[in-house]
Design an enzyme around this catalytic site. Structure first.
Site, short mmCIF file in Angstrom:
data_model
loop_
_atom_site.label_atom_id
_atom_site.label_comp_id
_atom_site.label_asym_id
_atom_site.label_seq_id
_atom_site.Cartn_x
_atom_site.Cartn_y
_atom_site.Cartn_z
N HIS A 170 -53.06 66.45 -15.45
CA HIS A 170 -52.34 66.87 -16.66
C HIS A 170 -52.13 68.37 -16.58
O HIS A 170 -52.96 69.17 -17.02
CB HIS A 170 -53.15 66.47 -17.90
CG HIS A 170 -52.41 66.66 -19.19
ND1 HIS A 170 -52.61 65.85 -20.29
CD2 HIS A 170 -51.47 67.55 -19.55
CE1 HIS A 170 -51.83 66.25 -21.27
NE2 HIS A 170 -51.12 67.29 -20.84
N HIS A 217 -48.79 71.38 -16.80
CA HIS A 217 -47.37 71.63 -17.07
C HIS A 217 -46.79 72.74 -16.19
O HIS A 217 -45.56 72.91 -16.15
CB HIS A 217 -47.17 72.01 -18.54
CG HIS A 217 -47.55 70.90 -19.47
ND1 HIS A 217 -46.67 69.90 -19.81
CD2 HIS A 217 -48.72 70.60 -20.09
CE1 HIS A 217 -47.28 69.05 -20.63
NE2 HIS A 217 -48.52 69.45 -20.81
N HIS A 235 -56.00 64.75 -23.37
CA HIS A 235 -56.79 65.86 -23.96
C HIS A 235 -57.56 65.43 -25.23
O HIS A 235 -57.22 65.79 -26.34
CB HIS A 235 -55.98 67.13 -24.17
CG HIS A 235 -54.60 67.01 -24.77
ND1 HIS A 235 -54.35 66.38 -25.96
CD2 HIS A 235 -53.40 67.48 -24.33
CE1 HIS A 235 -53.06 66.48 -26.24
NE2 HIS A 235 -52.46 67.13 -25.26
N ASN A 255 -57.98 66.87 -28.98
CA ASN A 255 -56.81 67.65 -29.35
C ASN A 255 -55.63 66.73 -29.64
O ASN A 255 -55.33 65.83 -28.86
CB ASN A 255 -56.45 68.64 -28.24
CG ASN A 255 -57.52 69.72 -28.09
OD1 ASN A 255 -58.29 69.71 -27.15
ND2 ASN A 255 -57.58 70.61 -29.05
N ARG A 262 -66.22 57.16 -41.86
CA ARG A 262 -65.64 55.96 -42.46
C ARG A 262 -64.23 55.69 -41.94
O ARG A 262 -63.56 54.77 -42.38
CB ARG A 262 -65.62 56.10 -43.99
CG ARG A 262 -67.00 55.89 -44.61
CD ARG A 262 -66.92 55.84 -46.13
NE ARG A 262 -66.54 57.13 -46.70
CZ ARG A 262 -67.39 58.12 -46.99
NH1 ARG A 262 -68.68 57.95 -46.77
NH2 ARG A 262 -66.97 59.25 -47.50
N ASP A 308 -61.40 74.58 -21.18
CA ASP A 308 -61.12 76.02 -21.08
C ASP A 308 -61.99 76.85 -22.03
O ASP A 308 -61.89 78.07 -22.09
CB ASP A 308 -59.62 76.31 -21.35
CG ASP A 308 -59.21 75.98 -22.78
OD1 ASP A 308 -59.99 75.35 -23.50
OD2 ASP A 308 -58.09 76.37 -23.16
N GLY A 309 -62.83 76.15 -22.82
CA GLY A 309 -63.71 76.86 -23.75
C GLY A 309 -63.02 77.21 -25.06
O GLY A 309 -63.65 77.80 -25.94
N ASP A 335 -54.26 71.03 -18.51
CA ASP A 335 -53.17 71.09 -19.49
C ASP A 335 -52.55 72.50 -19.45
O ASP A 335 -52.11 73.03 -20.47
CB ASP A 335 -53.66 70.74 -20.90
CG ASP A 335 -52.50 70.43 -21.86
OD1 ASP A 335 -51.38 70.14 -21.39
OD2 ASP A 335 -52.71 70.51 -23.09
N GLY A 350 -50.76 74.28 -24.82
CA GLY A 350 -51.26 74.18 -23.45
C GLY A 350 -52.38 75.17 -23.24
O GLY A 350 -52.86 75.81 -24.17
ZN LIG Z 1 -50.03 68.52 -22.05
#
Ligand SMILES: [Zn+2]
Length: 385
Positions: A62, A64, A216, A219, A227, A248-249, A274, A309
């Protein structure tokens, strides 16, 4: 002539050879052994790797782009050339939501690059991320261009991509998208949930139909509430689904990453970058898909602060998984090489250092920074000292 890496710490699934020897035979790994018993043959191309780590190359399913080059379009050519600098030996070229006419032209460009790729990291196929997403969970994507996934959409994409679509991230709750899962599998495309506001129940139904991966994790997906466990709850609860994780933290708190690891185990957590097309570039304002992106040296964001990203490549994710999550080298390597390979059905040839496997190798220094990258037996990149 055989290439031989000698003296490094060779990390195999079951054992660390330290100091070890890795012998390549053309495109494949021939043998792995201890240095003490090894006799260097004549006419070999010997690389001294003393003090270094020898690992399977990183596989980023993943991503880009990087350094100003977008995977989605003709710049895929440059992405292939640049990725070995970050220890990446293979990857999935990932797209983003754009208007249909633009998708037509950009994916055709990708297919054209892949028909005769340059020397570099191996592109394993195209990962479509949008436009089949939920307007409730757009992330940085423009929801005006969204539409639910249908079999016609799959055919359209596979047609313009010349059959190279291998993975598709979508929201199964939009329209009748959940019903398309068996069709994706029939067409050899891995169904991935992402940018989704699906309920726990619908996500579980999708997993039962063959949904095998989550984009991801945490995210742009319905979070876990006790619930209303949502997509995150289903990903944590169902053993079969592989969870992609941006390490990436910034995208996920280390505590949440630890919860994911504890629930899934190493073999179901797949680190991804990402990375945005501006990953690795200096701080400043850039443009991605007609949106302004602000890089601050660590993150890539829209003007309102939404993460767009990642700024870090997967080698940084590898180091973070050791620093933030206390993984050992072997575990970190599994999450960046073995799990991604297995999750896309190539775990029998890539992702581990084993005899007969593709010679996709990264040599790291003692701080886990890439020094040398080998793709299918060829030294593709070497750090300048
Ligand atoms: Zn992406």
């Amino acid at each position: 002539m055989n290439t031989i890496l000698i003296g490094g710490k060779v990390c195999t699934p079951g054992k660390l050879f330290d100091p070890g020897v890795l012998v390549l035979d053309n495109k494949s790994i021939k043998t792995i052994e201890n240095k003490s018993k090894f006799i260097i043959p004549k006419n070999a191309n010997v690389l001294d790797t003393s003090g270094c780590w020898i690992l399977p190359g990183f596989i980023d399913i993943h991503i880009h782009g990087l350094l100003g080059y977008d995977c989605m379009g003709p710049d895929l050519d440059q992405v292939i050339r640049k990725l070995p600098e970050y220890g990446v030996t293979s990857f999935m070229a990932t797209t983003m939501t754009r208007p249909k006419e633009e998708i037509n032209s950009l994916i055709s460009h990708m297919a054209s690059v892949l028909s005769d790729p340059p020397v570099g990291a191996r592109c394993l196929g195209i990962h479509i991320e949008g436009p089949h997403l939920s307007p409730e969970r757009p992330g940085m994507a423009n929801s005006e261009w969204f539409s639910p996934l249908t079999t016609n959409e799959v055919d359209w994409l596979q047609n313009i991509a010349n059959g190279l679509v291998r993975m598709l991230t979508f929201a199964p709750e939009e329209g009748t998208a959940i019903d398309v899962i068996p069709y994706l599998i029939e067409k050899n495309i891995i169904p991935v949930i992402g940018h989704s506001n699906a309920s726990y129940e619908l996500t579980k139904d999708a997993i039962a139909l063959g949904l095998s991966q989550a984009t991801h994790t945490f995210n742009a997906m319905r979070p876990l509430h006790h619930r209303d466990p949502g997509v995150v709850g289903a990903v944590l609860a169902c053993p079969s689904i592989v969870a992609q994780l941006i390490c990436d933290g910034h995208h996920v708190h280390p505590g949440a990453m630890q919860v994911l690891l504890n629930a899934k185990g190493i073999s179901r957590v797949c680190l991804i970058s990402d990375a945005a097309p501006f990953a690795g570039l200096p701080s400043g304002k850039y443009n991605w898909g007609k949106q302004d992106i602000y890089i601050d040296g660590e993150t890539s964001r829209l003007a309102d602060g939404t993460l767009g990203g990642s700024h870090a490549l997967i080698d940084a994710g590898f180091r973070n998984s050791i620093d933030l999550l206390d993984l050992n080298i072997s575990e970190a390597s599994q999450c960046t090489s073995m799990v991604p390979a297995q999750s896309i059905g190539i775990g029998n040839i890539k992702g581990q250092l084993l005899p007969g496997y593709d010679a996709d190798i990264v040599v790291l220094d003692k701080n886990y920074k890439p020094l040398l990258t080998i793709v299918e037996g060829k030294v593709i990149w070497r750090a300048t000292q």
